[in-house]
Design an enzyme around this catalytic site. Structure first.
Site, PDB file in Angstrom:
ATOM      1  N   THR A 126      32.555  41.562  43.421  1.00 28.92           N
ATOM      2  CA  THR A 126      31.195  41.664  43.956  1.00 28.92           C
ATOM      3  C   THR A 126      30.393  42.757  43.260  1.00 28.92           C
ATOM      4  O   THR A 126      30.909  43.825  42.941  1.00 28.92           O
ATOM      5  CB  THR A 126      31.239  41.956  45.466  1.00 28.92           C
ATOM      6  OG1 THR A 126      31.992  40.929  46.113  1.00 28.92           O
ATOM      7  CG2 THR A 126      29.852  42.014  46.061  1.00 28.92           C
ATOM      8  N   SER A 132      27.951  35.709  46.602  1.00 30.35           N
ATOM      9  CA  SER A 132      28.447  34.337  46.640  1.00 30.35           C
ATOM     10  C   SER A 132      28.449  33.696  45.253  1.00 30.35           C
ATOM     11  O   SER A 132      29.324  32.886  44.935  1.00 30.35           O
ATOM     12  CB  SER A 132      27.583  33.501  47.592  1.00 30.35           C
ATOM     13  OG  SER A 132      27.648  34.016  48.914  1.00 30.35           O
ATOM     14  N   GLU A 364      35.066  37.246  51.432  1.00 33.49           N
ATOM     15  CA  GLU A 364      35.839  36.154  50.819  1.00 33.49           C
ATOM     16  C   GLU A 364      35.110  34.814  50.879  1.00 33.49           C
ATOM     17  O   GLU A 364      35.719  33.764  51.039  1.00 33.49           O
ATOM     18  CB  GLU A 364      37.212  36.007  51.494  1.00 33.49           C
ATOM     19  CG  GLU A 364      37.953  37.285  51.769  1.00 33.49           C
ATOM     20  CD  GLU A 364      38.245  38.083  50.509  1.00 33.49           C
ATOM     21  OE1 GLU A 364      38.518  37.487  49.465  1.00 33.49           O
ATOM     22  OE2 GLU A 364      38.189  39.319  50.590  1.00 33.49           O
ATOM     23  N   GLY A 365      33.804  34.861  50.744  1.00 34.47           N
ATOM     24  CA  GLY A 365      32.992  33.651  50.848  1.00 34.47           C
ATOM     25  C   GLY A 365      32.338  33.583  52.206  1.00 34.47           C
ATOM     26  O   GLY A 365      33.008  33.476  53.231  1.00 34.47           O
TER      27      GLY A 365
END
Length: 386
Positions: A126, A132, A364-365
């Site tokens: 990230t 995302s 994690e999404g």
């Protein structure tokens, strides 16, 4: 279909439950107030085999699978969502990924320390403008012949500023799109050109350290490339499918923990001459929490079972992660309302569950990303993979 846990699984579940009750709960309130992370606790979790699941025995694996990891993470998260994070940072993220894609030398050097909890792990993907959309990252590495030189930054990385060794994803050839991304194993404390700083402005997860990296020419040895240059995006997507089951287990624990304390409080609190658990509106709230928790549990356990049996599971893992995260947030919200004004107080655990639960819709999404994955596979646009 057998829904019974084996005797060994029940023992593992009970070990994690007792660890959470005896080792975490007694000092959690004070540690939360101080935003305290304890490396010694990670090592103790490692010594109990918490991070040894789904790994070969020669790397410290215990012969246990994803299901056992889920069972343990769930029990820890019923007490503290913060202390569920090491399952991903040690085992389901770095250790499993290096065990699958790494060289023999990389596996031998790094995996046992992550499994033992004596080497703190992390994975850095990230960035400030990359969440995302992983492929939009700016961090890049330049081939300098005998090493790679890394420039850029990462943020919102769990265990960044305490981490000893972990995974870094960066571009090595941007002209190839996501096929130009590479995965590296890095040692931020030992290498120059890397600065790590804590992020202490979080809503929740106060005992789970989060930080950012700044890379200014950090030299990464060629032997620390994971897989081959250009394999990074594929490795990253595979890794996320493993760490998502850890998030789903954590969400399941949060939902169960919020339900536990809500029921306990509702049975003890008296209004209008009887416990509030006997009032229909409170009963409706508890029923919703219980049903959603049970449904999420079946989904999470199913995804873990598929992983352990080598079957396609990306679809089921995203379904589990999405359902459990939403169930956790709803349970924490209803729990806080059942507590009333006390739920708004930091003296009671309801507000901590409320704060911590929100992270599960992001990490994690995000829940939105899970919907995209789920709908793509449900409509046949993308295949379900292992």
């Amino acid at each position: 279909m057998n829904f019974e846990l084996t005797e060994e699984q029940r023992l593992i579940q009970d070990t994690a439950r007792r660890f959470a009750a005896e080792e975490i709960a007694p000092t959690l309130e004070q540690e939360e107030a101080r935003h305290e992370f304890r490396a010694d606790r990670v090592a103790k979790m490692g010594s109990l085999g918490f991070f040894s699941c789904a790994l070969p025995e020669d790397l410290g694996g215990s012969g246990m699978g994803y299901m056992e990891s889920v069972l343990m993470a769930e029990q820890i998260a019923r007490i503290s969502a913060s202390w569920r994070l090491p399952f991903n940072m040690q085992n389901l993220g770095p250790a499993l990924t290096v065990a699958k894609f790494g060289t023999a030398a990389q596996k031998k050097k790094y995996v046992p320390g992550w499994v033992a909890g004596t080497q703190l792990g992390f994975f850095a993907m990230t960035e400030s403008n990359t969440g995302s959309d992983v492929a939009s990252m700016k961090t890049h590495a330049i081939d300098k012949g005998d090493h790679w030189e890394v420039h850029g930054s990462k943020m919102w990385i769990s265990q960044a500023h305490v981490g000893d060794a972990g995974l870094l994803y960066a571009y090595t050839d941007r002209s190839k799109g996501n096929r130009g991304m590479t995965a590296f194993i890095i040692e931020p404390k030992n290498w120059k050109g890397c600065t790590a700083r804590a992020i202490e402005t979080k809503l929740g997860l106060k005992c789970a350290p989060t930080g950012e990296f700044a890379f200014d020419g950090m030299k990464v040895p060629k032997e620390n490339v994971l897989g081959e240059p250009g394999d990074g995006f594929r490795i990253c997507m595979w890794q996320l499918n493993q760490t998502r089951i850890g998030c789903a287990a954590g969400a399941l624990g949060v939902a169960g923990g919020a339900l536990d304390i809500a029921v306990k409080y509702a049975n003890e609190r008296t209004q209008f001459g009887k416990p509030i658990s006997q009032h229909q509106m409170i009963q409706a709230q508890i029923a919703e929490m219980a049903v959603e928790h049970q449904a999420a549990q079946m989904l999470v356990y199913k995804a873990a079972w598929l992983k352990d049996n080598g079957k396609p599971n990306q679809y089921e893992t995203s379904v589990a992660k999405y359902a459990a995260s939403e169930a956790a947030v709803h349970a924490a919200n209803e729990c806080m309302k059942i507590y009333g004004s006390f739920g708004f107080s930091t003296e009671y655990p309801a507000e901590r569950f409320y704060r911590d639960a929100k992270s599960l819709q992001v990490v994690e999404g995000t829940s939105n990303i899970q919907k995209i994955i789920i709908s793509g596979m449900a409509s046949g646009a993308t295949p379900n993979r292992e």
